[in-house]
Design a protein around this motif. Structure first.
Motif, PDB file in Angstrom:
ATOM      1  N   ASN A   1       0.813  -1.223   0.000  1.00 41.81           N
ATOM      2  CA  ASN A   1       0.000   0.000   0.000  1.00 41.81           C
ATOM      3  C   ASN A   1       0.841   1.265   0.000  1.00 41.81           C
ATOM      4  N   SER A   2       2.157   1.116   0.040  1.00 44.17           N
ATOM      5  CA  SER A   2       3.018   2.294   0.148  1.00 44.17           C
ATOM      6  C   SER A   2       4.431   1.934  -0.278  1.00 44.17           C
ATOM      7  N   GLY A   3       5.248   2.984  -0.382  1.00 43.55           N
ATOM      8  CA  GLY A   3       6.643   2.793  -0.752  1.00 43.55           C
ATOM      9  C   GLY A   3       7.440   2.099   0.337  1.00 43.55           C
ATOM     10  N   ALA A   4       7.243   2.540   1.571  1.00 45.91           N
ATOM     11  CA  ALA A   4       8.014   1.946   2.667  1.00 45.91           C
ATOM     12  C   ALA A   4       7.728   0.448   2.770  1.00 45.91           C
ATOM     13  N   GLU A   5       6.472   0.082   2.561  1.00 41.25           N
ATOM     14  CA  GLU A   5       6.139  -1.353   2.601  1.00 41.25           C
ATOM     15  C   GLU A   5       6.762  -2.098   1.421  1.00 41.25           C
ATOM     16  N   ALA A   6       6.872  -1.435   0.281  1.00 43.14           N
ATOM     17  CA  ALA A   6       7.527  -2.073  -0.862  1.00 43.14           C
ATOM     18  C   ALA A   6       9.009  -2.292  -0.553  1.00 43.14           C
ATOM     19  N   ILE A   7       9.612  -1.329   0.159  1.00 37.84           N
ATOM     20  CA  ILE A   7      11.023  -1.488   0.577  1.00 37.84           C
ATOM     21  C   ILE A   7      11.136  -2.608   1.610  1.00 37.84           C
ATOM     22  N   GLU A   8      10.210  -2.645   2.557  1.00 41.20           N
ATOM     23  CA  GLU A   8      10.242  -3.724   3.555  1.00 41.20           C
ATOM     24  C   GLU A   8      10.228  -5.081   2.859  1.00 41.20           C
TER      25      GLU A   8
ATOM     26  N   ALA B   1      20.083   8.836   1.204  1.00 43.83           N
ATOM     27  CA  ALA B   1      18.986   8.040   0.655  1.00 43.83           C
ATOM     28  C   ALA B   1      17.696   8.340   1.411  1.00 43.83           C
ATOM     29  N   PHE B   2      16.589   8.088   0.738  1.00 41.18           N
ATOM     30  CA  PHE B   2      15.284   8.079   1.408  1.00 41.18           C
ATOM     31  C   PHE B   2      14.558   6.819   0.981  1.00 41.18           C
ATOM     32  N   HIS B   3      14.237   5.970   1.960  1.00 37.69           N
ATOM     33  CA  HIS B   3      13.539   4.728   1.641  1.00 37.69           C
ATOM     34  C   HIS B   3      12.217   4.607   2.383  1.00 37.69           C
ATOM     35  N   GLY B   4      11.804   5.658   3.105  1.00 38.39           N
ATOM     36  CA  GLY B   4      10.531   5.604   3.810  1.00 38.39           C
ATOM     37  C   GLY B   4      10.702   5.929   5.287  1.00 38.39           C
ATOM     38  N   ARG B   5       9.600   5.784   6.039  1.00 41.13           N
ATOM     39  CA  ARG B   5       9.562   6.264   7.421  1.00 41.13           C
ATOM     40  C   ARG B   5       9.324   5.178   8.454  1.00 41.13           C
TER      41      ARG B   5
ATOM     42  N   VAL C   1      19.524   0.811  -3.477  1.00 40.39           N
ATOM     43  CA  VAL C   1      19.910   2.132  -3.998  1.00 40.39           C
ATOM     44  C   VAL C   1      18.807   2.730  -4.867  1.00 40.39           C
ATOM     45  N   GLU C   2      18.653   4.042  -4.771  1.00 40.41           N
ATOM     46  CA  GLU C   2      17.769   4.790  -5.673  1.00 40.41           C
ATOM     47  C   GLU C   2      18.579   5.141  -6.924  1.00 40.41           C
ATOM     48  N   PRO C   3      18.131   4.756  -8.114  1.00 41.17           N
ATOM     49  CA  PRO C   3      18.861   5.160  -9.326  1.00 41.17           C
ATOM     50  C   PRO C   3      18.978   6.683  -9.433  1.00 41.17           C
TER      51      PRO C   3
ATOM     52  N   GLY D   1      15.661  11.017  -4.790  1.00 39.76           N
ATOM     53  CA  GLY D   1      14.599  12.014  -4.852  1.00 39.76           C
ATOM     54  C   GLY D   1      14.712  13.019  -3.719  1.00 39.76           C
ATOM     55  N   GLU D   2      14.316  12.594  -2.506  1.00 38.62           N
ATOM     56  CA  GLU D   2      14.369  13.468  -1.334  1.00 38.62           C
ATOM     57  C   GLU D   2      15.773  14.033  -1.122  1.00 38.62           C
ATOM     58  N   GLY D   3      16.769  13.216  -1.466  1.00 38.05           N
ATOM     59  CA  GLY D   3      18.165  13.617  -1.262  1.00 38.05           C
ATOM     60  C   GLY D   3      18.585  14.774  -2.157  1.00 38.05           C
TER      61      GLY D   3
ATOM     62  N   LEU E   1      16.785  -2.136  -6.217  1.00 38.16           N
ATOM     63  CA  LEU E   1      16.603  -0.725  -6.571  1.00 38.16           C
ATOM     64  C   LEU E   1      15.345  -0.173  -5.913  1.00 38.16           C
ATOM     65  N   ASP E   2      15.455   1.057  -5.448  1.00 39.71           N
ATOM     66  CA  ASP E   2      14.296   1.789  -4.948  1.00 39.71           C
ATOM     67  C   ASP E   2      13.855   2.743  -6.053  1.00 39.71           C
ATOM     68  N   GLU E   3      12.834   2.320  -6.804  1.00 36.95           N
ATOM     69  CA  GLU E   3      12.282   3.185  -7.858  1.00 36.95           C
ATOM     70  C   GLU E   3      10.919   3.739  -7.431  1.00 36.95           C
ATOM     71  N   VAL E   4      10.762   3.921  -6.131  1.00 36.90           N
ATOM     72  CA  VAL E   4       9.479   4.430  -5.635  1.00 36.90           C
ATOM     73  C   VAL E   4       9.186   5.818  -6.217  1.00 36.90           C
ATOM     74  N   GLN E   5      10.208   6.646  -6.318  1.00 37.89           N
ATOM     75  CA  GLN E   5       9.980   7.995  -6.842  1.00 37.89           C
ATOM     76  C   GLN E   5      10.322   8.118  -8.336  1.00 37.89           C
ATOM     77  N   CYS E   6      11.382   7.453  -8.773  1.00 33.83           N
ATOM     78  CA  CYS E   6      11.845   7.656 -10.152  1.00 33.83           C
ATOM     79  C   CYS E   6      11.181   6.693 -11.141  1.00 33.83           C
TER      80      CYS E   6
ATOM     81  N   ALA F   1       6.248   2.424  -6.023  1.00 33.54           N
ATOM     82  CA  ALA F   1       5.009   2.904  -5.370  1.00 33.54           C
ATOM     83  C   ALA F   1       4.626   4.232  -6.018  1.00 33.54           C
ATOM     84  N   LYS F   2       4.403   5.257  -5.216  1.00 34.62           N
ATOM     85  CA  LYS F   2       4.020   6.596  -5.666  1.00 34.62           C
ATOM     86  C   LYS F   2       3.179   6.596  -6.945  1.00 34.62           C
ATOM     87  N   GLY F   3       3.789   6.785  -8.099  1.00 27.90           N
ATOM     88  CA  GLY F   3       3.014   6.972  -9.332  1.00 27.90           C
ATOM     89  C   GLY F   3       2.197   5.775  -9.774  1.00 27.90           C
TER      90      GLY F   3
HETATM   91  C1  LIG Z   1       8.447   8.313  -1.056  1.00 32.04           C
HETATM   92  C2  LIG Z   1       9.568   7.331  -1.100  1.00 32.04           C
HETATM   93  C3  LIG Z   1       9.579   6.174  -0.297  1.00 32.04           C
HETATM   94  C4  LIG Z   1       8.514   5.908   0.729  1.00 32.04           C
HETATM   95  O1  LIG Z   1       7.250   5.813   0.212  1.00 32.04           O
HETATM   96  P1  LIG Z   1       5.954   5.940   1.178  1.00 32.04           P
HETATM   97  O2  LIG Z   1       4.815   5.625   0.272  1.00 32.04           O
HETATM   98  O3  LIG Z   1       5.949   7.325   1.703  1.00 32.04           O
HETATM   99  O4  LIG Z   1       6.133   4.949   2.261  1.00 32.04           O
HETATM  100  C5  LIG Z   1      10.609   5.281  -0.456  1.00 32.04           C
HETATM  101  N1  LIG Z   1      11.597   5.507  -1.325  1.00 32.04           N
HETATM  102  C6  LIG Z   1      11.631   6.596  -2.108  1.00 32.04           C
HETATM  103  C7  LIG Z   1      12.753   6.770  -3.082  1.00 32.04           C
HETATM  104  C8  LIG Z   1      10.635   7.561  -2.001  1.00 32.04           C
HETATM  105  O5  LIG Z   1      10.691   8.672  -2.751  1.00 32.04           O
END
Ligand SMILES: *Cc1c(COP(=O)(O)O)cnc(C)c1O
Length: 395
Positions: A95-102, A129-133, A181-183, A186-188, A214-219, A243-245
């Motif tokens: 349901n979210s990016g952080a869960e996809a990373i988990e 890096a940003f991988h969620g909260r 790694v995020e290719p 984003g937040e960074g 790879l963390d492609e949640v944002q890209c 996730a996200k988009g």
């Molecule tokens: C937003 C983001 C996450 C976390 O996604 P959430 O849906 O907020 O949990 C993880 N990784 C990257 C690269 C993000 O931009």
């Protein structure tokens, strides 16, 4: 009582949108903003896209949710599409990016456990890096503002300098199970991995029998002009978080993996009550209908190039602007001053929504289906905002 009924973890700004249409948001008084934030790279078809809203409406009236204890033709159909479109052989929906990373981290763990290397439980991650909260995902970064107040955190990750292949190689020992790694960070601060770095991580992973996640949640999901950013690097991961988009505004995430990487993810090892429910799959399917079309992706690339060129043309006119970086419609405008203050100014005084990121970068993340007029309007607003911007005095 002093505390807000909404737990005050967000410093919310004055914008209170109640309606969206295409690339614009409106508040209850009819005030308009050009939305080049897209809910932080989420609304990639803009607001109120007819194909997406109709798909959700229709599914909501048919079947919203069933448990993952039952078969899901809706989920199977989207998973099949994602495996056809990508490197992956199998998908877990979240349901979210952080869960996809988990799920990504658990997949890497489970792989080494199942293949007789349970000692390879650690992963290498990268600075800023940003991988969620969640607790696991904040332990995967060195960003102090995410970690502070929540330590001690699990010591499962070693954070290394980004784009430093020699440091990555030197950090591999028998406890390391993979890279995360995020290719493009984003937040960074919209920092792309260098081609040598990402390709080098792939080579190192193969050499050491570890996995590249790879963390492609944002890209991901068309943002950079290919369905996933790694395609432009010619690098294929073993596992990927998305996730996200991918839900276009409906909460959807996914962990994609090769058959080999998913070796340990057998029945009973993971789960999610909501993950991949029929409503989420309707949204995801509708987004893919539009975004996965090669002609649409080519347009994203072309619009990204036009926006970038327009920004670059504007830069010499303002001392505030330093340079543009990023890929496709994931662009970062690096400032010579505080980007948070400028983002607030552009929002409050010029009707333009962007997002601040690390390294004094203004993130420009428009819907992917904008047209030429929106690009012009964004650049005009940025230019007017820069001309009127009073650089805040250093504290
Ligand atoms: C937003 C983001 C996450 C976390 O996604 P959430 O849906 O907020 O949990 C993880 N990784 C990257 C690269 C993000 O931009």
């Amino acid at each position: 009582m002093a505390i807000s009924p909404l737990m005050p973890v967000y410093p919310r700004c004055e914008v209170e949108p109640v309606r969206g249409e295409g690339a614009y948001l409106y508040d209850a008084n009819g005030r308009q903003w050009l939305d080049f934030a897209s809910g932080i790279a989420v609304n990639l078809l803009g607001h109120g896209h007819p194909h997406l809203t109709q798909a959700i409406q229709k599914q909501a009236a048919t079947l919203m949710h069933v448990s993952n204890l039952y078969g899901s033709p809706q989920q199977m159909a989207v998973a099949r599409r994602l495996t056809e479109l990508t490197f992956a052989d199998t998908v877990f929906f979240t349901n979210s990016g952080a869960e996809a990373i988990e799920c990504t981290v658990k997949t890497v763990r489970a792989y080494h456990y199942a293949t007789g290397n349970p000692q390879k439980y650690r992963m290498l991650t990268f600075s800023n890096a940003f991988h969620g909260r969640t607790l696991a995902t904040i332990s995967a970064t060195d960003q102090e503002k995410l970690r502070k107040g929540f330590e001690p955190l699990p010591d499962w990750f070693t954070v290394l300098p980004f784009n430093d292949l020699a440091a990555a190689e030197a950090a591999i020992d028998d406890s390391i199970g993979g890279f995360l790694v995020e290719p493009i960070q984003g937040e960074g601060g919209i920092r792309p991995a260098t081609p040598e770095f990402l390709a080098g991580l792939r080579t190192l992973a193969d050499k050491h029998g570890i996995l590249l996640a790879l963390d492609e949640v944002q890209c991901g999901v068309g943002r950079t002009g290919t369905l996933f950013a790694h395609e432009q690097y010619g690098v294929t991961p073993d596992v990927m978080a998305v996730a996200k988009g991918i839900g276009g505004g409906f909460p959807v995430g996914a962990c994609l993996a090769t058959e080999k990487a998913a070796t340990g993810m057998v029945a009973g090892t993971h789960g999610s009550t909501y993950g991949g429910n029929p409503l989420a799959m309707a949204a995801c399917g509708a987004v893919l209908d539009v975004v996965a079309e090669p002609a649409f992706l080519a347009e994203v690339k072309a619009k990204g190039e036009r926006l970038r060129a327009a920004l670059e043309q504007m830069i010499p006119n303002h001392d505030l602007f330093d340079h543009v970086r990023g890929m496709g419609l994931m662009l970062g405008l690096k400032l010579t001053a505080d980007s948070r203050a400028f983002v607030a100014h552009a929002r409050s005084n010029h009707g333009l929504l962007t997002v601040a990121a690390g390294d004094n970068v203004v993130r420009i993340l428009p819907p992917l289906n904008i047209d030429e007029s929106h690009i012009r309007e964004c650049v005009e607003k940025l230019s007017a905002a820069a001309a009127a911007f009073q650089v805040p005095k250093a504290a």
